[in-house]
Design a protein around this motif. Structure first.
Motif, PDB file in Angstrom:
ATOM      1  N   ILE A 225       0.841  -1.200   0.000  1.00 47.88           N
ATOM      2  CA  ILE A 225       0.000   0.000   0.000  1.00 47.88           C
ATOM      3  C   ILE A 225       0.876   1.250   0.000  1.00 47.88           C
ATOM      4  CG2 ILE A 225      -1.619   1.349   1.410  1.00 47.88           C
ATOM      5  CD1 ILE A 225      -3.071  -1.271   2.018  1.00 47.88           C
ATOM      6  N   TYR A 226       1.976   1.221   0.749  1.00 41.64           N
ATOM      7  CA  TYR A 226       2.932   2.333   0.696  1.00 41.64           C
ATOM      8  C   TYR A 226       3.407   2.542  -0.742  1.00 41.64           C
ATOM      9  CZ  TYR A 226       4.055   3.737   5.525  1.00 41.64           C
ATOM     10  OH  TYR A 226       4.024   4.271   6.793  1.00 41.64           O
ATOM     11  N   ASN A 227       3.760   1.452  -1.403  1.00 44.11           N
ATOM     12  CA  ASN A 227       4.245   1.539  -2.769  1.00 44.11           C
ATOM     13  C   ASN A 227       3.229   2.232  -3.669  1.00 44.11           C
ATOM     14  OD1 ASN A 227       4.905   0.476  -5.607  1.00 44.11           O
ATOM     15  ND2 ASN A 227       6.601  -0.355  -4.443  1.00 44.11           N
ATOM     16  N   ALA A 228       1.957   1.872  -3.506  1.00 42.77           N
ATOM     17  CA  ALA A 228       0.902   2.472  -4.323  1.00 42.77           C
ATOM     18  C   ALA A 228       0.708   3.950  -3.982  1.00 42.77           C
ATOM     19  CB  ALA A 228      -0.401   1.703  -4.133  1.00 42.77           C
ATOM     20  N   ILE A 229       0.770   4.295  -2.700  1.00 39.12           N
ATOM     21  CA  ILE A 229       0.681   5.705  -2.299  1.00 39.12           C
ATOM     22  C   ILE A 229       1.835   6.505  -2.915  1.00 39.12           C
ATOM     23  CG2 ILE A 229       0.998   7.279  -0.344  1.00 39.12           C
ATOM     24  CD1 ILE A 229      -1.764   6.339  -0.295  1.00 39.12           C
TER      25      ILE A 229
ATOM     26  N   THR B 137      -5.170  -4.885  -2.494  1.00 33.65           N
ATOM     27  CA  THR B 137      -3.782  -4.546  -2.163  1.00 33.65           C
ATOM     28  C   THR B 137      -2.835  -4.883  -3.316  1.00 33.65           C
ATOM     29  OG1 THR B 137      -4.183  -4.772   0.211  1.00 33.65           O
ATOM     30  CG2 THR B 137      -1.900  -4.924  -0.528  1.00 33.65           C
ATOM     31  N   PRO B 138      -2.805  -6.124  -3.828  1.00 27.85           N
ATOM     32  CA  PRO B 138      -1.931  -6.363  -4.989  1.00 27.85           C
ATOM     33  C   PRO B 138      -2.387  -5.637  -6.248  1.00 27.85           C
ATOM     34  CG  PRO B 138      -3.229  -8.337  -4.483  1.00 27.85           C
ATOM     35  CD  PRO B 138      -3.406  -7.380  -3.341  1.00 27.85           C
ATOM     36  N   LEU B 139      -3.702  -5.467  -6.437  1.00 20.22           N
ATOM     37  CA  LEU B 139      -4.178  -4.772  -7.631  1.00 20.22           C
ATOM     38  C   LEU B 139      -3.753  -3.305  -7.629  1.00 20.22           C
ATOM     39  CD1 LEU B 139      -7.800  -6.181  -8.161  1.00 20.22           C
ATOM     40  CD2 LEU B 139      -5.714  -6.775  -9.419  1.00 20.22           C
ATOM     41  N   ALA B 140      -3.869  -2.644  -6.490  1.00 21.24           N
ATOM     42  CA  ALA B 140      -3.479  -1.234  -6.402  1.00 21.24           C
ATOM     43  C   ALA B 140      -1.988  -1.080  -6.641  1.00 21.24           C
ATOM     44  CB  ALA B 140      -3.866  -0.659  -5.041  1.00 21.24           C
ATOM     45  N   LYS B 141      -1.216  -1.984  -6.048  1.00 23.16           N
ATOM     46  CA  LYS B 141       0.228  -1.888  -6.214  1.00 23.16           C
ATOM     47  C   LYS B 141       0.633  -2.128  -7.658  1.00 23.16           C
ATOM     48  CE  LYS B 141       4.645  -2.975  -6.355  1.00 23.16           C
ATOM     49  NZ  LYS B 141       5.343  -3.435  -7.572  1.00 23.16           N
ATOM     50  N   LEU B 142       0.103  -3.178  -8.274  1.00 20.93           N
ATOM     51  CA  LEU B 142       0.537  -3.499  -9.641  1.00 20.93           C
ATOM     52  C   LEU B 142       0.074  -2.444 -10.642  1.00 20.93           C
ATOM     53  CD1 LEU B 142      -1.663  -4.904 -11.870  1.00 20.93           C
ATOM     54  CD2 LEU B 142      -1.673  -6.679 -10.133  1.00 20.93           C
ATOM     55  N   TYR B 143      -1.170  -1.982 -10.513  1.00 23.23           N
ATOM     56  CA  TYR B 143      -1.696  -1.037 -11.493  1.00 23.23           C
ATOM     57  C   TYR B 143      -0.995   0.321 -11.370  1.00 23.23           C
ATOM     58  CZ  TYR B 143      -4.922   1.321 -14.613  1.00 23.23           C
ATOM     59  OH  TYR B 143      -5.435   2.027 -15.672  1.00 23.23           O
ATOM     60  N   CYS B 144      -0.874   0.820 -10.157  1.00 23.48           N
ATOM     61  CA  CYS B 144      -0.261   2.137  -9.958  1.00 23.48           C
ATOM     62  C   CYS B 144       1.242   2.094 -10.241  1.00 23.48           C
ATOM     63  CB  CYS B 144      -0.513   2.631  -8.536  1.00 23.48           C
ATOM     64  SG  CYS B 144      -2.259   2.890  -8.165  1.00 23.48           S
ATOM     65  N   GLY B 145       1.884   0.951  -9.939  1.00 22.69           N
ATOM     66  CA  GLY B 145       3.302   0.818 -10.228  1.00 22.69           C
ATOM     67  C   GLY B 145       3.603   0.874 -11.714  1.00 22.69           C
ATOM     68  N   LYS B 146       2.695   0.350 -12.535  1.00 23.11           N
ATOM     69  CA  LYS B 146       2.868   0.465 -13.982  1.00 23.11           C
ATOM     70  C   LYS B 146       2.501   1.873 -14.465  1.00 23.11           C
ATOM     71  CE  LYS B 146       3.832  -2.532 -16.388  1.00 23.11           C
ATOM     72  NZ  LYS B 146       5.181  -3.031 -16.814  1.00 23.11           N
ATOM     73  N   ALA B 147       1.445   2.427 -13.886  1.00 23.38           N
ATOM     74  CA  ALA B 147       0.973   3.747 -14.338  1.00 23.38           C
ATOM     75  C   ALA B 147       1.997   4.833 -14.070  1.00 23.38           C
ATOM     76  CB  ALA B 147      -0.350   4.085 -13.655  1.00 23.38           C
ATOM     77  N   VAL B 148       2.681   4.780 -12.929  1.00 25.76           N
ATOM     78  CA  VAL B 148       3.618   5.857 -12.603  1.00 25.76           C
ATOM     79  C   VAL B 148       4.792   5.869 -13.571  1.00 25.76           C
ATOM     80  CG1 VAL B 148       4.979   4.504 -10.916  1.00 25.76           C
ATOM     81  CG2 VAL B 148       4.859   6.999 -10.705  1.00 25.76           C
ATOM     82  N   VAL B 149       5.166   4.716 -14.104  1.00 24.00           N
ATOM     83  CA  VAL B 149       6.265   4.685 -15.076  1.00 24.00           C
ATOM     84  C   VAL B 149       5.835   5.353 -16.375  1.00 24.00           C
ATOM     85  CG1 VAL B 149       7.801   3.204 -16.411  1.00 24.00           C
ATOM     86  CG2 VAL B 149       7.256   2.601 -14.048  1.00 24.00           C
ATOM     87  N   SER B 150       4.656   4.999 -16.874  1.00 20.20           N
ATOM     88  CA  SER B 150       4.192   5.589 -18.139  1.00 20.20           C
ATOM     89  C   SER B 150       3.903   7.077 -17.977  1.00 20.20           C
ATOM     90  CB  SER B 150       2.953   4.850 -18.642  1.00 20.20           C
ATOM     91  OG  SER B 150       1.886   4.934 -17.733  1.00 20.20           O
TER      92      SER B 150
END
Length: 549
Positions: free
Chosen positions: A297-301, A379-392
């Motif tokens: 969750i920290y990662n997604a924030i 929790t895994p969905l937020a992390k995976l989706y936002c982790g990809k979105a922040v790169v793009s």
């Protein structure tokens, strides 16, 4: 003025709380009466710090990255890691403002996590990634709170949740070994039982972030325990003895990373390091999962914080940069580009904050069984989706600055370098997609997210939104059932596409609901654009012949 005399102004950041109306709108809608008015002055104070002193501290920490000093002048092995003064100031600020403590004091009951994560959201992008040690510290605090004995709670938990910089501890999370990262079944670190009743740890940790922390949580296999992940136990260790010497820990080197340059990340050996088992032997993976839930969750924030920072800089730049006789902000195509970035961030914001709300409810014993199952998969969905979105998003932000986005001394390339790790830390996209499937199987989380979606869709006032989302959810459910019938290989092979589509549908429901609640034109536009311009369909296919030899 000739062209040779022209100097481009740079974008200037303002208060990071007052410049973010979405955060204020969200908190006003979600917090109980009076809480927003109570915490907003503190958030405004943090917003000022994030646009002021923290930027200077972060710059100092980046320009003076950690240095490993293996020996003192007389040849004694000391393995000291020296960090910049700005890095230390980030730690002091985090302690004073309760970036960990607020989550455990629970002054505001289940809403305490929402307050705490709002602070982290403001803090992260100006912190030179000190948010990383904070994530592991928070995760360690939760693991100790759940599984630690009385002595561990009176010592470690007290330090981890202190507001006093002199008493505050951070924690490492030492999982990765040469055999792999997310696959902990091959963990080779051995825990030997000592006559004192404690343990000594022996093994190599290939990637340890925040290696200047006072303590760490790690997995190890007690002697005689079965092979695989089932034989692992969770251990707590303190890095240094009362004299300040490392406790049988040898640091081999600091990692030379793409980004996160101010963060000390080391490769080290445990050579008889004293440790305590957390919650008794066994079930180490289950116990450390409580830590992962927090750090993900920290990662997604951090992802949505970094998206917001990049977009803000690009918007401010568009107001002062002239091209083809007009400001960039007057070019329709550029405005559309910025709007698309803003939409991605707004959707991710809703998703992450929903997970934070559920986390707060679960920790305070107020989550229903369905909500707990929902948190497990969000929790895994937020992390995976936002982790990809922040790169793009970060890549597109650099493009908005043209050549200046590619020049290091503007500070802009750092946005992309630091963003890339957010797709990797705490589980890659594929690892988290498979974790989603485990949540479906073990916690019945697909049923939980379907139930939550159906309930939300019934409450929407916009019939167009109801229709689009209902059709998308029904289609995804059909595809999921088809993949189930095709067998486990087909299901796992399509896990990433399924995870992304499910997340986009869920975000669409959150944006539509929020637009109903606020009545704000921007929220309504965001919801409509998401439903019309994000792919809410995913045709899952049987595994095809691989294109890779």
């Amino acid at each position: 003025m000739t062209n040779s005399e022209f100097f481009q102004d740079s974008p200037v950041l303002k208060n990071q709380f007052t410049q973010d109306p979405l955060l204020s709108r969200y908190l006003k809608k979600r917090l109980p009466d009076g809480m927003a008015q109570e915490i907003f002055p503190h958030l405004k104070e943090l917003g000022d710090l994030a646009a002021g002193p923290m930027l200077a501290w972060a710059d100092e920490a980046e320009r003076n990255p950690p240095v490993h000093v293996p020996y003192d002048p007389w040849g004694r092995r000391i393995d000291e890691i020296r960090v910049a003064g700005g890095w230390k100031k980030m730690e002091e600020l985090a302690a004073k403002h309760g970036l960990i403590a607020a989550g455990y004091e629970r002054k505001y009951s289940e809403f305490s996590r929402l307050y705490q994560m709002s602070m982290l959201y403001l803090y992260h992008s100006s912190s030179a990634i000190f948010s990383c040690p904070l994530a592991m510290t928070d995760g360690a605090a939760r693991a100790v709170e759940l599984y630690g004995d009385a002595a561990m709670k009176s010592r470690a938990f007290r330090h981890l949740t202190s507001r006093d910089p002199a008493q505050f501890w951070t924690s490492g999370q030492w999982m990765t070994e040469k055999s792999g990262g997310s696959d902990v079944s091959g963990t080779s670190t051995v825990a030997k039982r000592e006559a004192s009743g404690g343990y000594s740890l022996w093994g190599v940790k290939w990637f340890t972030s925040a290696t200047t922390s006072q303590m760490a949580m790690t997995l190890a296999r007690p002697e005689g325990a079965e092979a695989g992940s089932r034989g692992l136990s969770l251990f707590y260790l303190e890095l240094r003895n009362p004299q300040g010497q490392l406790q049988n820990i040898r640091i081999h080197r600091l990692k030379d990373k793409l980004g996160t340059k101010a963060l000390p990340t080391a490769e080290l050996s445990l050579e008889g390091t004293p440790a305590q088992v957390v919650g008794g032997e066994g079930q180490g993976v289950r116990k450390i999962s409580s830590l992962f839930n927090i750090t993900r969750i920290y990662n997604a924030i951090c992802s949505i914080s970094q998206m917001r920072r990049g977009i803000e800089l690009a918007v401010e730049y568009s107001k002062i940069r002239t091209a083809f006789g007009r400001k960039l902000s007057e070019h329709p195509l550029h405005v559309q580009t910025l709007s698309d970035l803003q939409l991605e961030w707004m959707g991710c914001f809703q998703l992450v904050m929903k997970a934070v709300e559920l986390l707060g409810k679960e920790e305070c014993g107020k989550a229903s069984e369905t909500e707990s199952a929902l948190l497990r998969v969000l929790t895994p969905l937020a992390k995976l989706y936002c982790g990809k979105a922040v790169v793009s998003v970060s890549s597109e932000v650099l493009e908005c600055f043209g050549g200046a986005g590619y020049v290091e001394d503007t500070g802009l390339p750092k946005l992309l370098r630091d963003a890339q790790v957010l797709a990797i830390w705490e589980g890659t996209t594929n690892v988290l997609s498979l974790d989603m499937l485990r949540a479906f199987e073990k916690e019945k989380s697909f049923e939980a997210i379907q139930k939550d979606l159906i309930t939300r869709l019934k409450g929407l006032r916009n019939p167009e939104a109801q229709k689009i989302l209902t059709e998308a959810l029904n289609h995804l459910g059909f595809e999921f059932e088809s993949a189930l019938k095709a067998g486990p290989e087909a299901l796992s092979g399509n896990a990433r596409g399924f995870a992304m589509t499910l997340t986009r549908i869920y975000i669409g429901s959150l944006l539509s609901e929020f637009a109903d609640q606020t009545g704000d034109t921007k929220d309504s536009l965001a919801a409509r654009h998401w439903l019309l311009h994000r792919n809410l369909r995913c045709d899952l296919k049987a595994i095809q012949q691989s294109l890779i030899d």
